[in-house]
Design an enzyme around this catalytic site. Sequence first.
Site, mmCIF file in Angstrom:
data_model
loop_
_atom_site.group_PDB
_atom_site.id
_atom_site.type_symbol
_atom_site.label_atom_id
_atom_site.label_comp_id
_atom_site.label_asym_id
_atom_site.label_seq_id
_atom_site.Cartn_x
_atom_site.Cartn_y
_atom_site.Cartn_z
ATOM 1 N N HIS A 33 -12.186 -47.966 -10.063
ATOM 2 C CA HIS A 33 -11.215 -47.024 -9.498
ATOM 3 C C HIS A 33 -10.273 -47.708 -8.520
ATOM 4 O O HIS A 33 -9.059 -47.484 -8.553
ATOM 5 C CB HIS A 33 -11.946 -45.875 -8.803
ATOM 6 C CG HIS A 33 -11.042 -44.760 -8.386
ATOM 7 N ND1 HIS A 33 -10.308 -44.791 -7.210
ATOM 8 C CD2 HIS A 33 -10.739 -43.575 -8.986
ATOM 9 C CE1 HIS A 33 -9.591 -43.684 -7.116
ATOM 10 N NE2 HIS A 33 -9.840 -42.925 -8.172
ATOM 11 N N THR A 34 -10.779 -48.499 -7.592
ATOM 12 C CA THR A 34 -10.055 -49.320 -6.604
ATOM 13 C C THR A 34 -9.415 -48.538 -5.457
ATOM 14 O O THR A 34 -8.849 -49.153 -4.552
ATOM 15 C CB THR A 34 -8.948 -50.189 -7.243
ATOM 16 O OG1 THR A 34 -7.793 -49.407 -7.526
ATOM 17 C CG2 THR A 34 -9.427 -50.903 -8.499
ATOM 18 N N ASP A 35 -9.481 -47.205 -5.464
ATOM 19 C CA ASP A 35 -8.762 -46.441 -4.435
ATOM 20 C C ASP A 35 -9.544 -45.190 -4.030
ATOM 21 O O ASP A 35 -8.981 -44.110 -3.908
ATOM 22 C CB ASP A 35 -7.373 -46.062 -4.969
ATOM 23 C CG ASP A 35 -6.446 -45.542 -3.865
ATOM 24 O OD1 ASP A 35 -6.641 -45.926 -2.697
ATOM 25 O OD2 ASP A 35 -5.545 -44.741 -4.174
ATOM 26 N N LEU A 36 -10.836 -45.369 -3.808
ATOM 27 C CA LEU A 36 -11.665 -44.235 -3.397
ATOM 28 C C LEU A 36 -11.404 -43.909 -1.928
ATOM 29 O O LEU A 36 -11.576 -44.752 -1.058
ATOM 30 C CB LEU A 36 -13.155 -44.561 -3.599
ATOM 31 C CG LEU A 36 -13.612 -44.727 -5.048
ATOM 32 C CD1 LEU A 36 -15.056 -45.218 -5.080
ATOM 33 C CD2 LEU A 36 -13.466 -43.422 -5.823
ATOM 34 N N ASN A 40 -8.559 -38.607 -2.536
ATOM 35 C CA ASN A 40 -8.727 -38.704 -3.983
ATOM 36 C C ASN A 40 -10.034 -38.086 -4.475
ATOM 37 O O ASN A 40 -10.458 -38.339 -5.603
ATOM 38 C CB ASN A 40 -8.651 -40.172 -4.425
ATOM 39 C CG ASN A 40 -7.243 -40.717 -4.315
ATOM 40 O OD1 ASN A 40 -6.284 -39.955 -4.254
ATOM 41 N ND2 ASN A 40 -7.104 -42.035 -4.277
#
Length: 253
Positions: A33-36, A40
């Site tokens: 995912h890289t953007d938790l 989000n």
Amino acid sequence: MKNECIPGNLMKPLLKFLLTGLDYLHTVCHIIHTDLKPDNILLGIEDEEIISELIKEEEKDPTPAKLYDNRCIYAHRNFGNLRGPPGRPKIADFGLAVRSPDDGTYNHPIQPDLLQAPEVILRAGWSYSADIWNLGVMIWDLLEGRSLFGASDPETNTYSAGLHLDEMISLFGPPPKQLLLRGGSATSYFTSDGNPVNRETQEARGTGLESTITTLFGEDKELFLDFVTRMLQWLPENRPTARELLKDPWLCS
């Protein structure tokens, strides 16, 4: 979800859903995912009757709105206190997500500044386990209602990766040499002996997370500390998978 305090008894069931979703992303979809972050994570509405009430209120007293850059922006509407348990949480916003690389790791910058994993800052190669670090810091932030890391340069009031690493050292002790050796930007922050650049060379001793937890007590606190410490490991390969974390004693207590 906003960065506000969430009690542990509510966090546990929510986290089980998030870890189940993350396990599906990692093992079935092969996606990182890289953007938790809280923005989000979407929570389902706890009572569908709220929608009907909203429609009636909009008909009676429309929410103020304005056009900006060809978009219609509406004022915030307060829905009041929760009427019961929220619906299932869902991981959202895959705009920065990536598929697992063929060679095992990526090296480009990812993640919100204060949620960055050490291997991301050091450019030591990251993969699925970067999501685990990311989630670990986010859980702490939500339980405490504040950020685990500050990492703000007092002179410029901007994010400082060097200060971020200093704060990691103060909590977890110095980073392992093998992580620094594979970090493409490690020399910007550490000497060849593993000491922070332009800082005292005395070996840093981690103070641990225990003193930072103020919302949990007794055995629940100890179990949580064991749980989150497993996630916040310097070495990515030492972090458990999302599936392994689902069996953790804290979540099952």
